[in-house]
Design a protein around this motif. Sequence first.
Motif, PDB file in Angstrom:
ATOM      1  N   GLN A  61       0.717  -1.051   0.049  1.00  0.00           N
ATOM      2  CA  GLN A  61       0.059   0.002  -0.066  1.00  0.00           C
ATOM      3  C   GLN A  61       0.877   1.347   0.086  1.00  0.00           C
ATOM      4  O   GLN A  61       0.491   2.282  -0.642  1.00  0.00           O
ATOM      5  N   MET A  65       1.440   4.312  -3.004  1.00  0.00           N
ATOM      6  CA  MET A  65       1.028   5.643  -2.791  1.00  0.00           C
ATOM      7  C   MET A  65       2.581   6.350  -3.577  1.00  0.00           C
ATOM      8  O   MET A  65       2.456   7.503  -4.302  1.00  0.00           O
ATOM      9  N   GLN A  80      -5.927  13.386  -7.008  1.00  0.00           N
ATOM     10  CA  GLN A  80      -5.854  13.273  -5.678  1.00  0.00           C
ATOM     11  C   GLN A  80      -5.512  12.030  -5.246  1.00  0.00           C
ATOM     12  O   GLN A  80      -5.948  10.797  -5.822  1.00  0.00           O
ATOM     13  N   GLU A  82      -5.754  10.404  -2.240  1.00  0.00           N
ATOM     14  CA  GLU A  82      -6.869   9.889  -1.554  1.00  0.00           C
ATOM     15  C   GLU A  82      -8.121  10.436  -1.731  1.00  0.00           C
ATOM     16  O   GLU A  82      -8.472  11.222  -0.775  1.00  0.00           O
ATOM     17  N   TRP A 121     -11.266  10.954  -9.421  1.00  0.00           N
ATOM     18  CA  TRP A 121      -9.925  10.855  -9.232  1.00  0.00           C
ATOM     19  C   TRP A 121      -9.240  12.494  -9.194  1.00  0.00           C
ATOM     20  O   TRP A 121      -8.222  12.614  -8.516  1.00  0.00           O
ATOM     21  N   GLU A 124     -13.120  14.709  -7.112  1.00  0.00           N
ATOM     22  CA  GLU A 124     -13.381  14.023  -5.782  1.00  0.00           C
ATOM     23  C   GLU A 124     -15.126  14.017  -5.729  1.00  0.00           C
ATOM     24  O   GLU A 124     -15.643  14.621  -4.706  1.00  0.00           O
TER      25      GLU A 124
END
Length: 200
Positions: A61, A65, A80, A82, A121, A124
């Motif tokens: 994970q 990122m 974005q 997250e 993405w 949002e």
Amino acid sequence: MGAQIDYYVSLNSPWTHLGAARLEAMAARHGAALRVYPVDFGTIFASSGGLPLPKRSPQRQAYRMMELRRWRERLGVPIQLEPKFFPAREALPAHAVIAVRESFGDAPAIALAHAILKALWEQERDTGDAATLAELAAGVGLDGGAVLRLAEEPRWAERRAADTQMALERGVFGAPSYVLEGEIFWGQDRLDFLEAALAR
């Protein structure tokens, strides 16, 4: 008659979004057709040894990122990392894309799929929300209300399940996957290899 690229997508995938514009431009350069399949990668992962993101190890994970940051910078795509509504509910938008593909053609289906990915993405937005989905359909020149009503027909869930089974039989295991004449190119970082294949 140009080549056809079968395009297997997750409408929750940042990698699919990162490759979207480049894939469209590449297909146009080579006169290739695109046919989009928003399949169920939950089913595909369960059958192919993959894991959904929350079940992956912390190391994987964290590396994901890092890679998203690298590709965001490399491509200049303002994702974005997250987004607020990730993971979005995927069934309704997937059914909408399939309904548009089967009812109106490949080009509007791809336009809708890419609008959904951008909304999730970059903007949002909640792409699993019916009103949002109708707005996105209208934004690509479709009748949003009509698309929403069409997407709610149960036949598209059956078609998605059949498309998912076909993907498994073809060896697809991750998103995005581009299949050209039976050869799989997995990931937006394999678009250069796909272009080389198109050029041959």
